[in-house]
Design a protein around this motif. Structure first.
Motif, mmCIF file in Angstrom:
data_model
loop_
_atom_site.group_PDB
_atom_site.id
_atom_site.type_symbol
_atom_site.label_atom_id
_atom_site.label_comp_id
_atom_site.label_asym_id
_atom_site.label_seq_id
_atom_site.Cartn_x
_atom_site.Cartn_y
_atom_site.Cartn_z
ATOM 1 N N PHE A 270 34.206 50.737 16.050
ATOM 2 C CA PHE A 270 34.894 50.213 17.616
ATOM 3 C C PHE A 270 33.422 49.234 18.051
ATOM 4 C CE2 PHE A 270 37.767 54.007 17.183
ATOM 5 C CZ PHE A 270 38.270 53.242 18.264
ATOM 6 N N PRO A 271 32.322 49.611 17.760
ATOM 7 C CA PRO A 271 31.426 48.031 17.339
ATOM 8 C C PRO A 271 31.542 47.431 17.606
ATOM 9 C CG PRO A 271 30.217 50.825 17.432
ATOM 10 C CD PRO A 271 31.791 50.801 16.687
ATOM 11 N N GLU A 272 31.895 47.129 16.247
ATOM 12 C CA GLU A 272 32.120 46.004 15.492
ATOM 13 C C GLU A 272 33.101 45.216 16.627
ATOM 14 O OE1 GLU A 272 31.309 42.624 12.868
ATOM 15 O OE2 GLU A 272 30.174 44.615 13.021
ATOM 16 N N MET A 273 34.292 45.908 16.797
ATOM 17 C CA MET A 273 34.910 45.084 17.591
ATOM 18 C C MET A 273 35.119 45.021 18.838
ATOM 19 S SD MET A 273 39.249 46.889 18.669
ATOM 20 C CE MET A 273 39.484 46.669 17.185
ATOM 21 N N ILE A 274 34.530 45.368 19.482
ATOM 22 C CA ILE A 274 33.586 45.395 20.248
ATOM 23 C C ILE A 274 32.190 43.804 20.079
ATOM 24 C CG2 ILE A 274 31.632 45.833 22.383
ATOM 25 C CD1 ILE A 274 33.168 47.789 22.224
#
Length: 321
Positions: A270-274
């Motif tokens: 999720f940090p990578e997606m953001i």
């Protein structure tokens, strides 16, 4: 999954199997146990054959897709990216990671089609249902979601090796990548991005199998003269394109997580997606959609045609019903 199958098998020892093609339905519905050895062998054989067809048909465009997702500033278009790879690394570079992909795909599809067919036997359609009636779409979509969760666990190691191999420039083998992974992170490196794999595969397989059943029904209904083989081919191709269109926003961060060396088993997705959405915009989550859709049709058409033909070969030459 084990609990579901155990409960189903104990409660319903003899269940009904359903087939995708109209010819199979014309033969009639046969009572088959969920754990029937012949049915399981048939599923594994046909899935393996389909996987080989799928892998070598779609691998070049998959390599281009991974390069576009991980280095969008360098690889910006399908044609230009393919020329860059071929001119700089040779034609065979387009099939980088094909061996682990084929092995992983065989394992993945053995689980995917095996689980999906087992679920069909466990939760059969009404035996008195009108074969010309619209199919119950909720069932294949739900079965596809469960199938995606199961296949993600099998596919994960090969996906990681493939992603790391495809982003390397020059001559690098998958074996070298595996050795480097073991040296840096040990066995944990084989499970990097587990959450990202689930997030991509669950929606993909929901649309993949649900779309295939719908397409088969539509072609049988509105183009009744179409041969079964062409129906399988077209239905599989369109189902693959639809599945990847839905799954692409989940696939881009997954690829970035698995191709790097500093990510975790769970928690990096999720940090990578953001990060991608902030740096590249929402459209950045669709990087590589072009080559993915171009690849999706022939690869998945070959997959489903191989699976369906594999079933017929198994019935005719290997283990007659």
């Amino acid at each position: 999954c084990i609990l579901i199958f155990t409960h189903t098998f104990l409660e319903h020892p003899t269940l009904i199997t359903t087939m995708s093609s109209e010819k199979d339905n014309e033969v009639g519905v046969n009572e088959v146990s969920v754990a029937d050895p012949r049915a399981i062998s048939r599923d594994l054989f046909s899935a393996t054959l389909g996987s080989v067809c799928c892998c070598y048909t779609g691998q070049p465009l998959d390599t281009i897709k991974v390069r576009m997702q991980t280095n969008p500033s360098i690889y910006q278009g399908v044609w230009s990216s393919s020329l860059q790879i071929v001119q700089g690394e040779g034609l065979t570079a387009l099939w980088k990671g094909a061996i682990p992909t084929a092995l992983g795909m065989a394992a993945e599809n053995a689980v995917a089609f095996g689980v999906n067919e087992a679920l069909k036997r466990a939760f059969p359609d009404d035996k008195h249902v009108n074969l010309n009636a619209p199919p119950d779409l909720m069932k294949p979509f739900l079965m596809g979601t469960l199938t995606g969760c199961c296949s993600a666990m099998v596919l994960l190691p090969s996906e990681i090796v493939k992603a790391k191999t495809q982003v390397l420039i020059g001559e690098h083998s998958s074996a070298e990548v595996v050795r480097e992974m073991m040296q840096r992170q040990g066995i944990r490196s084989m499970f990097i991005g587990f959450d990202s794999q689930i997030m991509r595969d669950a929606p993909f397989y929901a649309v993949f199998f649900g779309g295939y059943e719908l397409n088969c029904y539509l072609f049988r209904t509105y183009v009744p003269s179409m041969p079964d083989e062409l129906n399988f081919f077209l239905s599989g191709g369109f189902a693959g394109m639809l599945g990847w269109t839905v799954a692409m926003p989940f696939d881009v961060p997954k690829t970035n997580v698995q191709s790097r060396w500093d990510t975790k088993v769970v928690g990096s997705y999720f940090p990578e997606m953001i990060r991608i959405a902030r740096e590249r915009g929402v459209l950045g989550l669709y990087s590589g959609l072009g080559p993915t859709l171009i690849r999706a049709f022939p690869a998945n058409a070959a997959l489903f045609l191989g699976v369906e033909m594999g079933k017929r070969m198994f019935d005719k030459f290997l283990w007659k019903p």
